[in-house]
Design a protein around this motif. Structure first.
Motif, PDB file in Angstrom:
ATOM      1  N   SER A 137       0.844  -1.186   0.000  1.00  0.00           N
ATOM      2  CA  SER A 137       0.000   0.000   0.000  1.00  0.00           C
ATOM      3  C   SER A 137       0.880   1.237   0.000  1.00  0.00           C
ATOM      4  O   SER A 137       1.959   1.245   0.586  1.00  0.00           O
ATOM      5  CB  SER A 137      -0.894   0.009   1.247  1.00  0.00           C
ATOM      6  N   TYR A 138       0.412   2.278  -0.694  1.00  0.00           N
ATOM      7  CA  TYR A 138       1.147   3.537  -0.716  1.00  0.00           C
ATOM      8  C   TYR A 138       0.527   4.542   0.256  1.00  0.00           C
ATOM      9  O   TYR A 138       0.788   5.734   0.181  1.00  0.00           O
ATOM     10  CB  TYR A 138       1.170   4.101  -2.142  1.00  0.00           C
ATOM     11  N   ILE A 139      -0.300   4.014   1.171  1.00  0.00           N
ATOM     12  CA  ILE A 139      -0.883   4.851   2.213  1.00  0.00           C
ATOM     13  C   ILE A 139      -0.359   4.358   3.557  1.00  0.00           C
ATOM     14  O   ILE A 139      -0.494   3.180   3.881  1.00  0.00           O
ATOM     15  CB  ILE A 139      -2.421   4.780   2.190  1.00  0.00           C
ATOM     16  N   ALA A 140       0.240   5.247   4.313  1.00  0.00           N
ATOM     17  CA  ALA A 140       0.850   4.856   5.589  1.00  0.00           C
ATOM     18  C   ALA A 140      -0.205   4.357   6.572  1.00  0.00           C
ATOM     19  O   ALA A 140      -1.247   4.980   6.754  1.00  0.00           O
ATOM     20  CB  ALA A 140       1.593   6.041   6.183  1.00  0.00           C
ATOM     21  N   THR A 141       0.083   3.234   7.187  1.00  0.00           N
ATOM     22  CA  THR A 141      -0.757   2.720   8.270  1.00  0.00           C
ATOM     23  C   THR A 141      -0.012   2.794   9.598  1.00  0.00           C
ATOM     24  O   THR A 141      -0.612   2.611  10.655  1.00  0.00           O
ATOM     25  CB  THR A 141      -1.157   1.259   8.006  1.00  0.00           C
ATOM     26  N   GLU A 142       1.279   3.053   9.531  1.00  0.00           N
ATOM     27  CA  GLU A 142       2.123   3.110  10.723  1.00  0.00           C
ATOM     28  C   GLU A 142       2.889   4.419  10.746  1.00  0.00           C
ATOM     29  O   GLU A 142       3.467   4.826   9.731  1.00  0.00           O
ATOM     30  CB  GLU A 142       3.104   1.932  10.721  1.00  0.00           C
ATOM     31  N   ASP A 143       2.872   5.112  11.865  1.00  0.00           N
ATOM     32  CA  ASP A 143       3.613   6.360  12.017  1.00  0.00           C
ATOM     33  C   ASP A 143       5.079   6.030  12.286  1.00  0.00           C
ATOM     34  O   ASP A 143       5.429   5.520  13.344  1.00  0.00           O
ATOM     35  CB  ASP A 143       3.024   7.163  13.173  1.00  0.00           C
ATOM     36  N   LYS A 144       5.935   6.324  11.319  1.00  0.00           N
ATOM     37  CA  LYS A 144       7.343   5.971  11.430  1.00  0.00           C
ATOM     38  C   LYS A 144       8.205   7.088  12.030  1.00  0.00           C
ATOM     39  O   LYS A 144       9.425   6.941  12.123  1.00  0.00           O
ATOM     40  CB  LYS A 144       7.890   5.578  10.046  1.00  0.00           C
ATOM     41  N   SER A 145       7.580   8.176  12.403  1.00  0.00           N
ATOM     42  CA  SER A 145       8.350   9.288  12.961  1.00  0.00           C
ATOM     43  C   SER A 145       8.942   8.911  14.315  1.00  0.00           C
ATOM     44  O   SER A 145       8.433   8.035  15.016  1.00  0.00           O
ATOM     45  CB  SER A 145       7.451  10.517  13.130  1.00  0.00           C
ATOM     46  N   TRP A 146      10.020   9.592  14.677  1.00  0.00           N
ATOM     47  CA  TRP A 146      10.657   9.330  15.973  1.00  0.00           C
ATOM     48  C   TRP A 146       9.743   9.782  17.104  1.00  0.00           C
ATOM     49  O   TRP A 146       9.671   9.141  18.153  1.00  0.00           O
ATOM     50  CB  TRP A 146      11.996  10.057  16.052  1.00  0.00           C
ATOM     51  N   ALA A 147       9.024  10.874  16.883  1.00  0.00           N
ATOM     52  CA  ALA A 147       8.143  11.391  17.920  1.00  0.00           C
ATOM     53  C   ALA A 147       7.070  10.376  18.296  1.00  0.00           C
ATOM     54  O   ALA A 147       6.704  10.247  19.468  1.00  0.00           O
ATOM     55  CB  ALA A 147       7.482  12.690  17.449  1.00  0.00           C
ATOM     56  N   ALA A 148       6.562   9.641  17.303  1.00  0.00           N
ATOM     57  CA  ALA A 148       5.515   8.651  17.554  1.00  0.00           C
ATOM     58  C   ALA A 148       6.012   7.512  18.434  1.00  0.00           C
ATOM     59  O   ALA A 148       5.216   6.822  19.067  1.00  0.00           O
ATOM     60  CB  ALA A 148       4.994   8.091  16.234  1.00  0.00           C
ATOM     61  N   HIS A 149       7.326   7.321  18.484  1.00  0.00           N
ATOM     62  CA  HIS A 149       7.915   6.269  19.317  1.00  0.00           C
ATOM     63  C   HIS A 149       8.500   6.835  20.611  1.00  0.00           C
ATOM     64  O   HIS A 149       9.273   6.161  21.304  1.00  0.00           O
ATOM     65  CB  HIS A 149       9.000   5.525  18.521  1.00  0.00           C
ATOM     66  N   SER A 365      -2.893  -1.286  11.823  1.00  0.00           N
ATOM     67  CA  SER A 365      -1.455  -1.068  11.761  1.00  0.00           C
ATOM     68  C   SER A 365      -0.764  -1.900  12.834  1.00  0.00           C
ATOM     69  O   SER A 365      -1.391  -2.345  13.800  1.00  0.00           O
ATOM     70  CB  SER A 365      -1.126   0.414  11.969  1.00  0.00           C
ATOM     71  N   ARG A 366       0.533  -2.077  12.675  1.00  0.00           N
ATOM     72  CA  ARG A 366       1.292  -2.809  13.683  1.00  0.00           C
ATOM     73  C   ARG A 366       1.275  -2.065  15.018  1.00  0.00           C
ATOM     74  O   ARG A 366       1.209  -2.676  16.084  1.00  0.00           O
ATOM     75  CB  ARG A 366       2.732  -3.017  13.203  1.00  0.00           C
ATOM     76  N   GLN A 367       1.332  -0.721  14.931  1.00  0.00           N
ATOM     77  CA  GLN A 367       1.264   0.069  16.157  1.00  0.00           C
ATOM     78  C   GLN A 367      -0.068  -0.152  16.875  1.00  0.00           C
ATOM     79  O   GLN A 367      -0.114  -0.263  18.099  1.00  0.00           O
ATOM     80  CB  GLN A 367       1.436   1.555  15.837  1.00  0.00           C
ATOM     81  N   ALA A 368      -1.173  -0.213  16.104  1.00  0.00           N
ATOM     82  CA  ALA A 368      -2.486  -0.442  16.708  1.00  0.00           C
ATOM     83  C   ALA A 368      -2.531  -1.818  17.374  1.00  0.00           C
ATOM     84  O   ALA A 368      -3.147  -1.989  18.429  1.00  0.00           O
ATOM     85  CB  ALA A 368      -3.573  -0.327  15.647  1.00  0.00           C
ATOM     86  N   LEU A 369      -1.868  -2.791  16.744  1.00  0.00           N
ATOM     87  CA  LEU A 369      -1.822  -4.132  17.335  1.00  0.00           C
ATOM     88  C   LEU A 369      -1.069  -4.105  18.669  1.00  0.00           C
ATOM     89  O   LEU A 369      -1.522  -4.699  19.662  1.00  0.00           O
ATOM     90  CB  LEU A 369      -1.147  -5.106  16.370  1.00  0.00           C
ATOM     91  N   TYR A 370       0.062  -3.398  18.707  1.00  0.00           N
ATOM     92  CA  TYR A 370       0.824  -3.300  19.955  1.00  0.00           C
ATOM     93  C   TYR A 370      -0.004  -2.616  21.048  1.00  0.00           C
ATOM     94  O   TYR A 370       0.028  -3.018  22.218  1.00  0.00           O
ATOM     95  CB  TYR A 370       2.127  -2.519  19.729  1.00  0.00           C
TER      96      TYR A 370
END
Length: 379
Positions: A137-149, A365-370
């Motif tokens: 997919s070309y639509i982000a499902t996971e926030d890859k920014s450092w701030a999000a982590h 998203s993987r983040q939502a799963l976590y």
């Protein structure tokens, strides 16, 4: 005049049989600079970097086939069974869908040169994408920014600076101007500043596409980069390193400080995501969709922000911004679907414990799963 790859030197590195190599060199000499697209015709030529990637990928594919027991006598012997074998091999090795699709793009270009236009399909023509977690997919499902982590970019980069000042300043350039990794390596501060408002990015760009990015009075970072610049090339790579050697050094330093997917869950590329997300918010006054706030800006502001983001990122289509920002529609759909603990457990079991595959199967998203796993443990 456009730069042309030394195809003979490139092909000879792979020690293919002499007759095979000669045929491949002839094909590359005639076609390697051509842009191949199903949707457009272009008279421009590929950048040398892309030419090399194409030629290297094709040579490696033929080496793999010959090692796999296929006695191909030359590129003209390429058949559908060879493509299928390669795809199945790459999937078994755990290569990503994007990596495999890129390789198929190069093979598709070669098939076109050979007059076999329908020889190469997509991944889905050879394996089940969903079964193997290869849906792209070309639509982000996971926030890859450092701030999000929960990572402060300034603090982490200051920590990295104690190990290597050059890597640190390259990360600062990525964070301040949204540069890709190689763009930050080849960046020449003394030639990039064209006026007080804009920075010209010309080296290491994807597809050779130059662009301007807002300078936003970030002169201190440029001054630091200038002080650390290579006296011979003007780039931020130290004099004692080649580009290839520096890539290894850069990865080593980041790994030491935990800046990996397996470590802190982020890579240097996350700084580019963060920059573009912040650019969107500066234009609209609203957080990017990937942040999941639920607030939407006025349509006109959203369109202007998307345009500004894609220009700063160096892409040609506005929809490419979705790879960094996501979309409001997708985020709403994700927020509506909250899988139960039983659904999560079943998805993880079916995915053999692979959280990325389980999240894909659940449509989150993987983040939502976590987050869901964390909530279930807290109960």
């Amino acid at each position: 005049m456009a730069a042309i790859l030394n195809v003979r030197a490139t092909v000879r590195r792979y020690r293919l049989p002499p007759a095979f190599a000669d045929e491949l060199i002839k094909l590359f000499d005639e076609h390697v600079t051509e842009i191949h697209s199903r949707t457009r015709v272009s008279r421009s030529v590929l950048s040398v970097k892309t030419q090399e990637r194409r030629a290297t990928a094709l040579c490696k594919a033929f080496v793999e086939l010959r090692k796999g027991g296929f006695a191909l006598q030359g590129p003209w012997s390429l058949k559908e069974k060879h493509i299928r074998w390669l795809v199945e091999r790459w999937v078994a090795q755990g290569q990503s869908g994007g990596t495999i699709e890129n390789k198929l793009t190069y093979l598709r270009a070669m098939a076109h040169w050979l007059g076999k236009k329908n020889l190469v399909g997509t991944i889905g023509d050879y394996v089940d994408r969903k079964e193997h977690g290869l849906e792209r997919s070309y639509i982000a499902t996971e926030d890859k920014s450092w701030a999000a982590h929960g990572i402060s970019a300034s603090e982490k980069i200051a920590e990295i600076a104690k190990t290597c000042a050059h890597v640190a300043v390259q990360l600062k350039l990525q964070a301040a101007f949204g540069l890709r990794r190689e763009e930050s390596f080849l960046f020449r501060p003394l030639e990039a500043v064209r006026n007080p408002d804009r920075l010209r990015i010309t080296r290491g760009t994807k597809g050779g596409r130059e662009r301007d990015v807002p300078l936003d009075a970030k002169f201190a970072i440029l001054e630091e980069a200038a002080r650390l610049s290579n006296g011979f090339t003007g780039s931020t790579i130290p004099e004692s390193y080649t580009l290839v050697q520096w890539v290894d050094r850069y990865k080593t330093v980041l790994k030491k400080h935990g800046v990996t997917k397996k470590g802190l869950g982020v890579t240097g590329h996350g700084l580019r995501h963060q920059y573009l997300q912040e650019l969107y918010e500066s234009v609209t006054g609203t957080a990017a969709p990937i942040k999941g706030s639920g607030s939407r800006p006025e349509p006109g502001l959203h369109e202007e922000a998307m345009k500004r983001v894609v220009e700063a990122a160096g892409h040609s289509r506005v929809t490419k911004a979705n790879a960094y920002l996501s979309t409001f529609a997708l985020q709403e759909r994700i927020s509506r679907h909250r899988p139960t603990g039983e659904e999560i457990g079943r998805a993880l079991e079916e995915a053999g414990g692979n959280k990325s595959h389980a999240a894909s199967a659940l449509g989150i998203s993987r983040q939502a799963l976590y987050r869901a796993l964390g909530a279930s443990k807290a109960q």
